[in-house]
Design an enzyme around this catalytic site. Structure first.
Site, PDB file in Angstrom:
ATOM      1  N   HIS A  86      19.459  39.828  29.603  1.00  0.00           N
ATOM      2  CA  HIS A  86      19.179  41.223  29.952  1.00  0.00           C
ATOM      3  C   HIS A  86      18.711  41.260  31.401  1.00  0.00           C
ATOM      4  O   HIS A  86      19.439  40.833  32.296  1.00  0.00           O
ATOM      5  CB  HIS A  86      18.141  41.768  28.972  1.00  0.00           C
ATOM      6  CG  HIS A  86      18.064  43.264  28.908  1.00  0.00           C
ATOM      7  ND1 HIS A  86      18.854  44.108  29.649  1.00  0.00           N
ATOM      8  CD2 HIS A  86      17.247  44.085  28.195  1.00  0.00           C
ATOM      9  CE1 HIS A  86      18.554  45.369  29.380  1.00  0.00           C
ATOM     10  NE2 HIS A  86      17.571  45.383  28.506  1.00  0.00           N
ATOM     11  N   HIS A  91      31.456  43.749  32.179  1.00  0.00           N
ATOM     12  CA  HIS A  91      30.470  44.372  31.289  1.00  0.00           C
ATOM     13  C   HIS A  91      31.242  45.029  30.145  1.00  0.00           C
ATOM     14  O   HIS A  91      32.199  45.773  30.383  1.00  0.00           O
ATOM     15  CB  HIS A  91      29.642  45.429  32.030  1.00  0.00           C
ATOM     16  CG  HIS A  91      28.442  45.889  31.264  1.00  0.00           C
ATOM     17  ND1 HIS A  91      28.534  46.656  30.117  1.00  0.00           N
ATOM     18  CD2 HIS A  91      27.119  45.687  31.475  1.00  0.00           C
ATOM     19  CE1 HIS A  91      27.321  46.909  29.664  1.00  0.00           C
ATOM     20  NE2 HIS A  91      26.448  46.345  30.463  1.00  0.00           N
ATOM     21  N   ASP A 151      24.066  43.358  37.890  1.00  0.00           N
ATOM     22  CA  ASP A 151      23.268  42.172  38.196  1.00  0.00           C
ATOM     23  C   ASP A 151      23.739  41.529  39.501  1.00  0.00           C
ATOM     24  O   ASP A 151      22.927  41.051  40.301  1.00  0.00           O
ATOM     25  CB  ASP A 151      23.344  41.163  37.049  1.00  0.00           C
ATOM     26  CG  ASP A 151      22.787  41.719  35.750  1.00  0.00           C
ATOM     27  OD1 ASP A 151      21.674  42.266  35.779  1.00  0.00           O
ATOM     28  OD2 ASP A 151      23.473  41.617  34.716  1.00  0.00           O
TER      29      ASP A 151
END
Length: 378
Positions: free
Chosen positions: A243, A281, A322
């Site tokens: 996460h 993703h 990210d």
């Protein structure tokens, strides 16, 4: 993140081509052009496996419940945010568009359904730098002492949410309270020129449906716990490497690419059967819209640009949020854990919004377990 050829998808589904294409047209299976041959399509493995696992006929309620709690399936109804057709929305408003001019405080007002501007008042923190450990300690101190969230009005909860956000902000972005949170972070890191991309990043990270940390926060809220306990629960979950802690994987990839070259680093990961950190993703088959909204406002360091090109070519996926956060930290020479700090401060707004929404429902989230252990004693 796995994409399948039509042949692989048909084997898993056990159906004809027409059925595969029908599921794509109905939105049940996501598809994209094959980078190696644009005349062909690739099919999103998670969607294919989900359909393949379903059996015709009436299923027992516990089987339905077990399937519903897996990644990607809807769990709870929410009016706060959604990802639809590759776009992220906050209460119906496009998050990427909001990031053009809004602050995290503006998004808090939107997600919390505030009828007045946010008030983050208090003393100026004297802490030298943002510290995640301080946020944990401050929330842990508050959690058993604040009022439970159940049975309180929306106005009372909104006021307490402001106070909890201020507690987290004073730990992660210490500074004068007449500055916006992005300015406080940038000034604390002595990088005022980073304020605008930090602002954009925090707006884009404020909420993201029922991700792991938000679901943990909602479970805590459903028990009537204090709002500070809710944020503490969300923050604890966020630190996991799958996460908010994903920045460590990106950092390792960059270090490897710096040592041996971007293409060689990507090839090394793939040769070892490892997925490439920060690329792709599941909710964004065509690329993480949050990264796409943020990256144009960051002068991408050469090693990141090389990794971006190599990843897109060799893996067929784009860098996600990210990747963008790590690039932001690198180009402005921010602390290595700056991506997690930015993420945590932004997502606190979302956790508090979900907590207030959950409290309003008055329901306890309590799944059942399917026992698969040793036989029971008789």
């Amino acid at each position: 993140m796995t994409w399948l050829t039509a042949e692989q998808a048909l084997i898993l589904l056990g159906t004809k081509s027409q059925t595969l294409y029908a599921n794509v047209s109905r939105g049940r299976i996501r598809a994209k052009p094959d980078p190696s041959d644009t005349r062909r399509s690739l099919y999103f493995g998670e969607d294919v496996n989900k359909l393949a696992a379903r059996h015709p006929g009436r299923r027992k309620s516990e089987a339905v419940a077990e399937e519903a709690i897996r990644w990607g399936d809807p769990v709870l109804s929410s009016a706060l945010s959604t990802v639809t057709d590759g776009r992220l929305f906050y209460r119906g408003r496009d998050a990427a568009r909001l990031s053009e001019a809004s602050t995290l405080e503006d998004v808090a007002c939107l997600l919390w359904d505030m009828k007045r501007p946010l008030r983050l008042n208090g003393k100026v923190s004297q802490m030298a730098e943002p510290r995640l450990a301080t946020a944990f300690a401050a929330l842990a101190h508050r959690a058993p002492n604040d009022l439970p969230s159940l049975g309180r009005s929306a106005v009372a909860l909104q006021a307490e949410a402001e106070d909890v956000l201020m507690t987290v902000a004073d730990a992660l972005a210490p500074g004068a309270h007449d500055m916006t949170l992005d300015q406080r972070l940038a000034e604390n890191w002595k990088r005022p020129e980073a304020a605008d991309p930090i602002r954009r990043a925090m707006v884009l990270l404020a909420d993201h449906e029922l991700n792991a940390s938000t679901f943990a926060a909602r479970i805590t809220a459903s028990a009537g716990a204090t709002l500070s306990a809710v944020v503490l629960s969300g923050l604890s979950t966020l630190t996991g490497p799958l996460h908010g802690g994903a920045w460590r994987g990106v950092s390792g990839l960059v270090d490897t690419a710096t040592a041996m070259g971007a293409r060689e680093a990507v090839q090394s990961y793939l040769a070892q059967g490892q997925s490439l950190p920060a690329f792709g993703h599941p909710l964004y088959p065509d690329g993480d819209v949050r990264a796409q909204a943020l990256l144009p406002h960051i002068p991408l360091p050469p090693i990141f640009a090389e990794l971006q090109a190599a990843g897109e070519e060799m893996v067929g996926e784009r860098g996600n949020i990210d990747f963008a956060l790590s690039a932001l930290a690198d180009v402005f020479d921010l602390p290595r854990d700056a991506p997690l700090t930015i993420f945590a401060l932004a997502r606190t707004v979302g956790w508090l919004a979900h907590a207030m929404e959950q409290v309003t429902s008055g329901r306890l989230i309590r799944p059942r377990a399917r026992y698969v252990g040793p036989s029971l004693e008789v």
